[in-house]
Motif scaffolding. Structure first.
Motif, PDB file in Angstrom:
ATOM      1  N   TRP A  82       0.805  -1.213   0.000  1.00  0.00           N
ATOM      2  CA  TRP A  82       0.000   0.000   0.000  1.00  0.00           C
ATOM      3  C   TRP A  82       0.846   1.275   0.000  1.00  0.00           C
ATOM      4  CZ3 TRP A  82      -5.247   0.691  -0.346  1.00  0.00           C
ATOM      5  CH2 TRP A  82      -6.013  -0.464  -0.354  1.00  0.00           C
ATOM      6  N   SER A  84       2.313   2.510   2.544  1.00  0.00           N
ATOM      7  CA  SER A  84       1.885   3.179   3.769  1.00  0.00           C
ATOM      8  C   SER A  84       3.087   3.429   4.675  1.00  0.00           C
ATOM      9  CB  SER A  84       0.840   2.317   4.482  1.00  0.00           C
ATOM     10  OG  SER A  84       0.514   2.881   5.724  1.00  0.00           O
ATOM     11  N   SER A 168      -4.632   0.777   6.001  1.00  0.00           N
ATOM     12  CA  SER A 168      -3.851   1.345   4.906  1.00  0.00           C
ATOM     13  C   SER A 168      -4.652   2.377   4.121  1.00  0.00           C
ATOM     14  CB  SER A 168      -3.360   0.233   3.976  1.00  0.00           C
ATOM     15  OG  SER A 168      -2.516  -0.654   4.667  1.00  0.00           O
ATOM     16  N   ASN A 172      -3.542   6.293   3.874  1.00  0.00           N
ATOM     17  CA  ASN A 172      -3.270   6.913   2.587  1.00  0.00           C
ATOM     18  C   ASN A 172      -4.262   8.015   2.234  1.00  0.00           C
ATOM     19  OD1 ASN A 172      -1.122   5.177   2.403  1.00  0.00           O
ATOM     20  ND2 ASN A 172      -1.972   3.941   0.761  1.00  0.00           N
TER      21      ASN A 172
END
Length: 187
Positions: A82, A84, A168, A172
């Motif tokens: 992701w 992240s 995540s 984000n």
């Protein structure tokens, strides 16, 4: 010094918490986390979401059948997929402390395929990648996962992946960043 983007939604000020926000905040802070970090703090704008999500998160992080080593491996693999940074910053040290080899952590960080000394680690990493990239796992990988983790362990792993997908996305979308000065490691 790393500059992070401005967070889109700041956590509500504890001084202004309504009774339900205060109740959920105190419940999270008094649990194993010891604080209300990152996306959990943002979720306090919606205390019912924060309550239910943190309950699932507490189970996924502390109470599954998987050893911490495998849970943390799944979490840092999710962070890498992701992109992240916050999740990576928080969980990299936990993965190392739980016994994931530094070389494997670095390979995950750089997007390489790590060499794992244990089959359960190789299976968890492959399972996370397949589940997140292909959105499923094939029969052979599923059978390997059941052999290494047991059916209940696979169920817990899927739960971890679901919860850390929510984490995540929250990180984000709301641009939850590591603390100022933390290195950017995933981009």
């Amino acid at each position: 010094m790393t500059e992070w983007p401005e967070q889109r939604i700041q956590p509500p000020d504890p001084a202004g918490h309504d009774p339900r926000q205060r109740e959920v905040h105190d419940m999270i802070a008094s649990g194993p986390r010891g604080e209300v970090p990152g996306p959990l703090a943002v979720w306090l704008h919606r205390p019912e979401l924060a309550d239910r999500a943190q309950s699932l998160g507490r189970y996924c992080r502390y109470d599954t059948l998987l050893p911490q080593r495998l849970s943390e491996l799944a979490i840092i693999t999710m962070a890498r997929i992701w992109g992240s940074e916050y999740e990576w910053y928080v969980h990299k040290k936990f993965a190392l402390e739980a016994g994931i080899a530094p070389e494997a952590v670095e390979a995950i960080r750089t997007g390489d395929i790590p060499h794992f000394p244990r089959e359960d680690e190789a299976v968890v990493h492959a399972f996370v990648i397949a589940a997140q990239v292909e959105r499923t796992v094939d029969d052979a990988l599923y059978a390997r996962a059941v052999a290494a983790l047991g059916s209940d362990g696979v169920i817990d792993l899927v739960g971890i992946l679901g919860y850390y997908t929510l984490i995540s996305l929250s990180i984000n979308i709301f641009k939850v960043s590591p603390p100022p000065g933390a290195p950017r490691e995933l981009s």
